[in-house]
Design a protein around this motif. Structure first.
Motif, PDB file in Angstrom:
ATOM      1  N   THR A   1       0.815  -1.221   0.000  1.00  0.00           N
ATOM      2  CA  THR A   1       0.000   0.000   0.000  1.00  0.00           C
ATOM      3  C   THR A   1       0.847   1.268   0.000  1.00  0.00           C
ATOM      4  O   THR A   1       0.363   2.332  -0.352  1.00  0.00           O
ATOM      5  CB  THR A   1      -0.891   0.044   1.255  1.00  0.00           C
ATOM      6  OG1 THR A   1      -0.040  -0.167   2.393  1.00  0.00           O
ATOM      7  CG2 THR A   1      -1.963  -1.028   1.211  1.00  0.00           C
ATOM      8  N   GLY A   2       2.083   1.142   0.453  1.00  0.00           N
ATOM      9  CA  GLY A   2       2.928   2.332   0.504  1.00  0.00           C
ATOM     10  C   GLY A   2       4.326   1.953   0.945  1.00  0.00           C
ATOM     11  O   GLY A   2       4.604   0.788   1.287  1.00  0.00           O
ATOM     12  N   GLY A   3       5.203   2.949   0.957  1.00  0.00           N
ATOM     13  CA  GLY A   3       6.578   2.710   1.371  1.00  0.00           C
ATOM     14  C   GLY A   3       6.656   2.229   2.802  1.00  0.00           C
ATOM     15  O   GLY A   3       7.521   1.423   3.159  1.00  0.00           O
TER      16      GLY A   3
ATOM     17  N   CYS B   1      16.440   9.971   7.392  1.00  0.00           N
ATOM     18  CA  CYS B   1      15.517   8.942   6.899  1.00  0.00           C
ATOM     19  C   CYS B   1      14.071   9.405   6.996  1.00  0.00           C
ATOM     20  O   CYS B   1      13.767  10.418   7.623  1.00  0.00           O
ATOM     21  CB  CYS B   1      15.665   7.670   7.740  1.00  0.00           C
ATOM     22  SG  CYS B   1      14.925   7.838   9.382  1.00  0.00           S
ATOM     23  N   HIS B   2      13.171   8.634   6.406  1.00  0.00           N
ATOM     24  CA  HIS B   2      11.741   8.900   6.618  1.00  0.00           C
ATOM     25  C   HIS B   2      11.373   8.350   7.991  1.00  0.00           C
ATOM     26  O   HIS B   2      11.563   7.160   8.268  1.00  0.00           O
ATOM     27  CB  HIS B   2      10.896   8.230   5.534  1.00  0.00           C
ATOM     28  CG  HIS B   2       9.479   8.687   5.574  1.00  0.00           C
ATOM     29  ND1 HIS B   2       8.548   8.162   6.436  1.00  0.00           N
ATOM     30  CD2 HIS B   2       8.837   9.657   4.875  1.00  0.00           C
ATOM     31  CE1 HIS B   2       7.389   8.778   6.260  1.00  0.00           C
ATOM     32  NE2 HIS B   2       7.538   9.688   5.319  1.00  0.00           N
ATOM     33  N   ILE B   3      10.794   9.216   8.808  1.00  0.00           N
ATOM     34  CA  ILE B   3      10.688   8.879  10.227  1.00  0.00           C
ATOM     35  C   ILE B   3       9.578   7.854  10.519  1.00  0.00           C
ATOM     36  O   ILE B   3       9.418   7.407  11.663  1.00  0.00           O
ATOM     37  CB  ILE B   3      10.597  10.166  11.080  1.00  0.00           C
ATOM     38  CG1 ILE B   3      11.134   9.919  12.493  1.00  0.00           C
ATOM     39  CG2 ILE B   3       9.187  10.736  11.055  1.00  0.00           C
ATOM     40  CD1 ILE B   3      12.596   9.505  12.525  1.00  0.00           C
TER      41      ILE B   3
ATOM     42  N   ALA C   1      19.727   2.028   3.985  1.00  0.00           N
ATOM     43  CA  ALA C   1      20.229   3.210   3.279  1.00  0.00           C
ATOM     44  C   ALA C   1      19.047   3.842   2.565  1.00  0.00           C
ATOM     45  O   ALA C   1      18.173   3.133   2.056  1.00  0.00           O
ATOM     46  CB  ALA C   1      21.300   2.795   2.277  1.00  0.00           C
ATOM     47  N   THR C   2      19.026   5.165   2.558  1.00  0.00           N
ATOM     48  CA  THR C   2      17.935   5.852   1.856  1.00  0.00           C
ATOM     49  C   THR C   2      18.460   6.349   0.513  1.00  0.00           C
ATOM     50  O   THR C   2      19.494   7.017   0.452  1.00  0.00           O
ATOM     51  CB  THR C   2      17.401   7.033   2.695  1.00  0.00           C
ATOM     52  OG1 THR C   2      17.117   6.560   4.015  1.00  0.00           O
ATOM     53  CG2 THR C   2      16.130   7.603   2.077  1.00  0.00           C
ATOM     54  N   ALA C   3      17.754   5.996  -0.527  1.00  0.00           N
ATOM     55  CA  ALA C   3      18.129   6.466  -1.872  1.00  0.00           C
ATOM     56  C   ALA C   3      17.082   7.492  -2.287  1.00  0.00           C
ATOM     57  O   ALA C   3      16.077   7.153  -2.911  1.00  0.00           O
ATOM     58  CB  ALA C   3      18.184   5.296  -2.845  1.00  0.00           C
ATOM     59  N   GLY C   4      17.338   8.728  -1.907  1.00  0.00           N
ATOM     60  CA  GLY C   4      16.376   9.802  -2.144  1.00  0.00           C
ATOM     61  C   GLY C   4      15.698  10.161  -0.839  1.00  0.00           C
ATOM     62  O   GLY C   4      14.564   9.751  -0.582  1.00  0.00           O
ATOM     63  N   THR C   5      16.412  10.919   0.000  1.00  0.00           N
ATOM     64  CA  THR C   5      15.831  11.249   1.306  1.00  0.00           C
ATOM     65  C   THR C   5      14.628  12.181   1.136  1.00  0.00           C
ATOM     66  O   THR C   5      14.555  12.947   0.173  1.00  0.00           O
ATOM     67  CB  THR C   5      16.865  11.926   2.232  1.00  0.00           C
ATOM     68  OG1 THR C   5      17.372  13.083   1.558  1.00  0.00           O
ATOM     69  CG2 THR C   5      18.005  10.984   2.579  1.00  0.00           C
ATOM     70  N   THR C   6      13.730  12.089   2.101  1.00  0.00           N
ATOM     71  CA  THR C   6      12.481  12.834   2.014  1.00  0.00           C
ATOM     72  C   THR C   6      12.743  14.343   2.045  1.00  0.00           C
ATOM     73  O   THR C   6      12.148  15.095   1.278  1.00  0.00           O
ATOM     74  CB  THR C   6      11.566  12.439   3.186  1.00  0.00           C
ATOM     75  OG1 THR C   6      11.630  11.013   3.334  1.00  0.00           O
ATOM     76  CG2 THR C   6      10.139  12.857   2.942  1.00  0.00           C
ATOM     77  N   GLY C   7      13.659  14.744   2.897  1.00  0.00           N
ATOM     78  CA  GLY C   7      13.891  16.187   3.035  1.00  0.00           C
ATOM     79  C   GLY C   7      14.713  16.782   1.911  1.00  0.00           C
ATOM     80  O   GLY C   7      14.403  17.869   1.425  1.00  0.00           O
TER      81      GLY C   7
HETATM   82  C1  LIG Z   1      12.229   7.820   1.682  1.00  0.00           C
HETATM   83  C2  LIG Z   1      10.833   7.490   2.083  1.00  0.00           C
HETATM   84  N1  LIG Z   1      10.559   6.295   2.620  1.00  0.00           N
HETATM   85  C3  LIG Z   1       9.317   5.943   3.001  1.00  0.00           C
HETATM   86  C4  LIG Z   1       8.264   6.810   2.852  1.00  0.00           C
HETATM   87  C5  LIG Z   1       6.889   6.402   3.307  1.00  0.00           C
HETATM   88  O1  LIG Z   1       6.174   6.042   2.181  1.00  0.00           O
HETATM   89  P1  LIG Z   1       4.569   5.991   2.189  1.00  0.00           P
HETATM   90  O2  LIG Z   1       4.133   7.399   2.459  1.00  0.00           O
HETATM   91  O3  LIG Z   1       4.250   5.522   0.813  1.00  0.00           O
HETATM   92  O4  LIG Z   1       4.160   5.045   3.246  1.00  0.00           O
HETATM   93  C6  LIG Z   1       8.480   8.067   2.289  1.00  0.00           C
HETATM   94  C7  LIG Z   1       7.382   9.025   2.100  1.00  0.00           C
HETATM   95  O5  LIG Z   1       7.553  10.132   1.669  1.00  0.00           O
HETATM   96  C8  LIG Z   1       9.798   8.429   1.898  1.00  0.00           C
HETATM   97  O6  LIG Z   1      10.077   9.623   1.381  1.00  0.00           O
END
Ligand SMILES: Cc1ncc(COP(=O)(O)O)c(C=O)c1O
Length: 476
Positions: free
Chosen positions: A154-156, A195-197, A248-254
């Motif tokens: 459903t999502g990340g 990271c995405h928190i 590891a994050t490939a494309g950080t949210t911020g």
């Molecule tokens: C790097 C990263 N990981 C995970 C997520 C969470 O994904 P989702 O909002 O699809 O659950 C996001 C959301 O922006 C993200 O930027």
């Protein structure tokens, strides 16, 4: 004696109208949605409706007196048009939420009609095959060595949660039955401060506790610092903790930054950690020949998260979990029951993932990939990066400072001296409805975060954004 003839009541016509009525409403809806989409593109990005008036209006919907579907569809479109931040507006330079591609929207309509149950391959053989095919092809594109397993999520957040469950399952043979008590000490997993928190919630729901998440320092440029990681792992081991997974994050949210993927892989190997790459947004760069090099090293991951509902621009609720450890994934989510029409380990999605009943999500990306190809999707991604470059050039020319050095489509900027502070400035821009940007913190500084998520953003939209940022920044 034969049983008495049974004549069921007519189907409820408000819920199951006849074909003629459906055709009439569908035709109206199709046109109304096209008109609404055009109005959304031209109109304000931010909601304009009076929410307290809307709440009062909503309170009158007590479901005692039915209304017609036609009236309700018109009402819903009218209210949504003024009642949300419009991701379909090309001046939404916001979080990673996209304007959905047209093939993905078509896929959603088809999935709604057939409403396949994707839990089981026996119930939905064609949908299950389509999803598995897309997962394999995306995994191949990422450079994962075959065989690639995984599923749509459903999502990340769900996909990342799946990674933690896999890491826990791989980390101790008794985890499946005993839970974290199987481990010799409290488990720990590592990812950068940028990271995405949602990882905190993931730790909580997985039962390892929020303290299990260890946030590693970054290097001042928004990327995980490998030395800080090594030191943290060593200190944790010395304290009797059990390091389990590196993310590891490939494309950080911020800041759209990519952690040093090869260095992370090396540490994960040396420390025997599950190596997960959270490429929820940045994974889309794999589509582009020009940009995919930025994700060099992703192919060494044990598992990867890529959201289709971010830069790959499907409708909401569509992510992918990819792994080269198919047997482990099946072990983590296996169970058996007599009522399911099929129970094929590694094939049936309900034996392979968090969800049981599930929607046909993968069709959205499948159709988009079929009609655009990797090349077309690559052009979509590159276009966003080009638009960000144009915004950057214009802002720098008017005195703004760039805070991040991402090669992807996120720009973090600091206003020129004398401008309003970032949060106030962003509040004014958003309130104007002319554009949508976010305030965020990057490496300890408040910045204006600008991300291109709309596949149709044009020069005039860029000009409007830059004008709004300068106008509302300069005015006190
Ligand atoms: C790097 C990263 N990981 C995970 C997520 C969470 O994904 P989702 O909002 O699809 O659950 C996001 C959301 O922006 C993200 O930027």
């Amino acid at each position: 004696m034969s049983p008495a003839a049974f004549a069921p009541a007519e189907p409820e016509p408000t819920l199951f109208p006849d074909h003629e009525e459906r055709r009439r409403i569908e035709d109206w809806l199709t046109n109304a949605l096209i008109e609404a989409s055009a109005r959304v593109q031209r109109g304000p990005v931010t909601p304009t409706l009076d929410l307290s008036a809307f709440r009062a209006e909503l309170a009158a919907y007590d479901f005692a007196a039915p209304r017609t579907l036609g009236d309700m569809l018109r009402w819903t479109i009218d209210r949504l048009q003024v009642g949300l931040v419009q991701m379909g507006n090309p001046r939404y330079f916001g979080l990673f939420n996209p304007a959905a591609t047209f093939p993905a929207q078509c896929a959603d309509r088809i999935a709604s009609l057939f409403n396949p149950q994707l839990a089981s391959s026996a119930s939905s053989p064609v949908p299950v095959e389509i999803e598995a095919h897309v997962i394999r092809e995306v995994g191949r594109r990422a450079g994962l060595t075959a065989p690639v397993s995984g599923h749509f999520a459903t999502g990340g957040s769900e996909a990342n949660y799946t990674a933690l469950i896999c890491a826990l399952t791989a980390g101790h043979p008794q985890f499946a039955t005993a839970g974290t008590q199987a481990y010799a000490g409290p488990v720990r997993f590592y990812t950068s401060r940028e990271c995405h928190i949602a990882w905190l919630k993931i730790a909580h729901q997985a039962g390892v506790g929020r303290a299990a998440l260890r946030l590693v320092d970054t290097d001042g440029r928004g990327q995980l610092d490998p030395l800080a990681l090594r030191n943290m792992i060593a200190a944790d081991r010395a304290a009797g903790h059990v390091p389990l997974m590196l993310v590891a994050t490939a494309g950080t949210t911020g800041g759209g930054m990519v952690d040093p993927l090869d260095a992370c892989a090396e540490i994960a190997r040396a420390e025997r950690l599950w190596y997960h790459v959270d490429a929820a947004w940045g994974g889309a760069a794999l589509a582009s020949e020009r940009l995919r090099g930025l994700l060099q090293g992703i192919e060494t991951a044990d598992s990867i998260t890529i959201d289709a509902h971010k830069w790959l621009a499907t409708t909401m609720g569509c992510a992918m979990f990819l792994t080269t450890h198919g047997a482990l994934l099946s072990e983590a989510f296996h169970c058996s029951t007599s009522f399911m029409p099929s129970s094929v380990s590694g094939v049936d999605p309900y034996l392979n993932s968090v969800q049981w009943s599930r929607r046909f999500l993968g069709l959205r990306l499948f159709l988009a990939l079929c009609v655009a190809g990797w090349e077309g999707l690559g052009r979509h991604v590159e276009r966003a990066v080009d638009v960000i470059e144009a915004i950057k050039t214009r802002l720098v020319a008017s005195g703004w400072t760039v805070a991040n050095e991402s090669g992807l489509a996120v720009l973090d900027v600091l206003p020129p001296p004398g401008y309003a502070d970032v949060r106030e400035l962003v509040k004014r821009v958003v309130a104007s409805g002319r554009a949508w940007v976010a305030p965020t913190s990057f490496e300890g500084r408040d910045v204006v975060r600008i991300c291109v998520t709309h596949g149709e953003t044009r020069e005039s939209d860029v000009a409007e954004l830059v004008a709004a940022l300068n106008q509302f920044g300069a005015s006190q």
